[in-house]
Design a protein around this motif. Sequence first.
Motif, mmCIF file in Angstrom:
data_model
loop_
_atom_site.group_PDB
_atom_site.id
_atom_site.type_symbol
_atom_site.label_atom_id
_atom_site.label_comp_id
_atom_site.label_asym_id
_atom_site.label_seq_id
_atom_site.Cartn_x
_atom_site.Cartn_y
_atom_site.Cartn_z
ATOM 1 N N TRP A 178 1.708 15.713 -6.455
ATOM 2 C CA TRP A 178 3.070 16.684 -6.329
ATOM 3 C C TRP A 178 4.080 16.472 -7.541
ATOM 4 N N ILE A 179 4.085 15.551 -7.941
ATOM 5 C CA ILE A 179 5.080 15.129 -9.154
ATOM 6 C C ILE A 179 4.562 15.729 -10.407
ATOM 7 N N GLY A 180 3.306 15.399 -10.577
ATOM 8 C CA GLY A 180 2.552 16.099 -11.537
ATOM 9 C C GLY A 180 2.549 17.615 -11.776
ATOM 10 N N MET A 181 2.301 18.285 -10.440
ATOM 11 C CA MET A 181 2.297 19.935 -10.344
ATOM 12 C C MET A 181 3.736 20.360 -10.459
ATOM 13 N N ILE A 182 4.586 19.850 -10.036
ATOM 14 C CA ILE A 182 5.950 20.222 -10.236
ATOM 15 C C ILE A 182 6.348 19.906 -11.476
ATOM 16 N N GLY A 183 6.179 18.989 -12.396
ATOM 17 C CA GLY A 183 6.542 18.834 -13.710
ATOM 18 C C GLY A 183 5.857 19.914 -14.565
ATOM 19 N N ASP A 184 4.508 20.403 -14.248
ATOM 20 C CA ASP A 184 3.907 21.326 -15.105
ATOM 21 C C ASP A 184 4.551 22.726 -14.872
ATOM 22 N N ILE A 185 4.667 22.939 -13.617
ATOM 23 C CA ILE A 185 5.426 24.058 -13.292
ATOM 24 C C ILE A 185 6.821 24.238 -14.113
ATOM 25 N N TRP A 186 7.546 23.142 -14.116
ATOM 26 C CA TRP A 186 8.966 23.213 -14.829
ATOM 27 C C TRP A 186 8.871 23.447 -16.033
ATOM 28 N N ARG A 187 7.599 22.761 -16.675
ATOM 29 C CA ARG A 187 7.744 22.966 -18.322
ATOM 30 C C ARG A 187 6.649 24.293 -18.626
ATOM 31 N N ALA A 188 6.185 25.051 -17.863
ATOM 32 C CA ALA A 188 5.254 26.081 -18.325
ATOM 33 C C ALA A 188 6.017 27.359 -18.546
ATOM 34 N N PRO A 189 5.543 27.988 -19.465
ATOM 35 C CA PRO A 189 6.329 29.274 -19.878
ATOM 36 C C PRO A 189 6.160 30.207 -18.217
ATOM 37 N N TRP A 190 7.139 31.185 -18.159
ATOM 38 C CA TRP A 190 7.263 31.683 -16.843
ATOM 39 C C TRP A 190 6.056 32.451 -16.379
ATOM 40 N N LYS A 191 5.232 33.090 -17.327
ATOM 41 C CA LYS A 191 4.214 33.962 -16.730
ATOM 42 C C LYS A 191 3.081 33.004 -16.382
ATOM 43 N N HIS A 192 3.148 31.539 -16.565
ATOM 44 C CA HIS A 192 1.990 30.711 -16.188
ATOM 45 C C HIS A 192 2.219 29.898 -14.810
ATOM 46 N N LYS A 193 3.604 29.970 -14.642
ATOM 47 C CA LYS A 193 4.040 28.997 -13.613
ATOM 48 C C LYS A 193 3.354 29.037 -12.411
ATOM 49 N N LEU A 194 3.157 30.209 -11.825
ATOM 50 C CA LEU A 194 2.445 30.353 -10.188
ATOM 51 C C LEU A 194 0.874 29.833 -10.709
ATOM 52 N N SER A 195 0.401 30.166 -11.911
ATOM 53 C CA SER A 195 -1.044 29.711 -11.897
ATOM 54 C C SER A 195 -1.301 28.107 -11.559
ATOM 55 N N TYR A 196 0.001 27.335 -12.279
ATOM 56 C CA TYR A 196 -0.126 25.780 -11.928
ATOM 57 C C TYR A 196 0.040 25.632 -10.465
ATOM 58 N N LEU A 197 0.314 26.679 -9.706
ATOM 59 C CA LEU A 197 0.524 26.121 -8.247
ATOM 60 C C LEU A 197 -0.908 26.533 -7.559
ATOM 61 N N LEU A 198 -1.512 27.782 -8.135
ATOM 62 C CA LEU A 198 -2.598 28.379 -7.352
ATOM 63 C C LEU A 198 -3.890 28.120 -8.081
ATOM 64 N N ARG A 199 -4.073 27.898 -9.226
ATOM 65 C CA ARG A 199 -5.302 27.620 -10.005
ATOM 66 C C ARG A 199 -5.904 26.296 -9.444
ATOM 67 N N GLU A 200 -7.086 26.198 -10.068
ATOM 68 C CA GLU A 200 -7.841 24.885 -9.806
ATOM 69 C C GLU A 200 -7.081 23.862 -10.507
ATOM 70 N N PRO A 201 -7.237 22.456 -9.895
ATOM 71 C CA PRO A 201 -6.709 21.309 -10.660
ATOM 72 C C PRO A 201 -7.384 20.948 -11.958
ATOM 73 N N GLY A 202 -6.581 20.764 -12.859
ATOM 74 C CA GLY A 202 -6.922 20.422 -14.138
ATOM 75 C C GLY A 202 -6.706 22.007 -14.954
ATOM 76 N N TRP A 203 -6.390 22.831 -14.517
ATOM 77 C CA TRP A 203 -6.211 24.056 -15.284
ATOM 78 C C TRP A 203 -4.915 23.759 -16.142
ATOM 79 N N SER A 204 -4.938 24.359 -17.472
ATOM 80 C CA SER A 204 -3.794 24.614 -18.225
ATOM 81 C C SER A 204 -3.736 25.877 -19.094
ATOM 82 N N HIS A 205 -2.617 26.284 -19.157
ATOM 83 C CA HIS A 205 -2.476 27.819 -19.826
ATOM 84 C C HIS A 205 -3.049 27.676 -21.272
ATOM 85 N N ASP A 206 -2.994 26.449 -21.993
ATOM 86 C CA ASP A 206 -3.519 26.632 -23.311
ATOM 87 C C ASP A 206 -4.975 26.030 -23.243
#
Length: 318
Positions: free
Chosen positions: A251-279
Amino acid sequence: MPDFSPTQYAVPLFVIAVLAEMLWAKFRSPQAYEPRDTLVSLAFGLGSTVAGGLFGGLAIYLFIAAYDYRVFDFGTEWWSIWWAWPLCFVLDDLKYYWVHRAGHRIRWMWASHVNHHSSQHYNLSTALRQSWTGAFTFGLLFALPLILLGFHPVMIAICGGFNLIYQFWIHTEAIDRMPRWFEAVMNTPSHHRVHHATNPRYLDRNYAGVFIIWDKMFGTFEAERDDEQIRYGIIKQLGSFNLLWAVFHEWIGMIGDIWRAPWKHKLSYLLREPGWSHDGSRDTSDTIRQRWRARTGQINQTESVARRNLIADPGEAA
């Protein structure tokens, strides 16, 4: 119908089974148990029971409300319809397959389910590593089709309890293989060891609860091999016996990724598969498996790169 919870009656059997396996491990497999790891597993089990008591009312309210909209009505004496019970049990197990599969493929749900996979040991105490935060995912919604079909929430809860009891005994290395006919239809320790493995061959396989036939039907089955030692845990191991870190680290890692991600990728860090990253800088179970297949000659490197680019195109990074 009287109040009945099958798991309450099974607790003494769970305790006896864990003690018996500890005795077996002492003489046959000393590495199977690690005291601190076992204590964390027991604490998980206690905490999940408390969390269920605190947040279980939400599920009850949702299911009772949905039951008013059922398509079929089994009547006020639904509990006495004998054929409804095995049908409910099978359909509930099919539901479990899909909610379990979603728990590995949607990071929001994985943040809760990862608790169950966080031990690097595989024994009966591992079965007690149940989530404290399941109420904060949408896994409950997978039961709504059964309720709308007319199965009473109490019937579903009882069938789910027996499903959970069945899954307890498959968390062991003390049992090698069951008879072939049993392995062909039912989930077994052999099949479930695969599910808890971090080997690339085994990642995200064998989601079954009771019937392994679902994995065979939907293309997620992998048989255990005798020529490859299983490594248990998660891809990035906890490296700690801190209970709170074990419960909340994803939960801590996911919330941190969402916080740091560009806006258009924030939802993907919630709903995509574990380990996915926008870059494309991280690995998912798919990319790990594809790289392993390329390395072992099962596919060529070009196909591996192409598939990785489909998963995360660096050109989309922002």
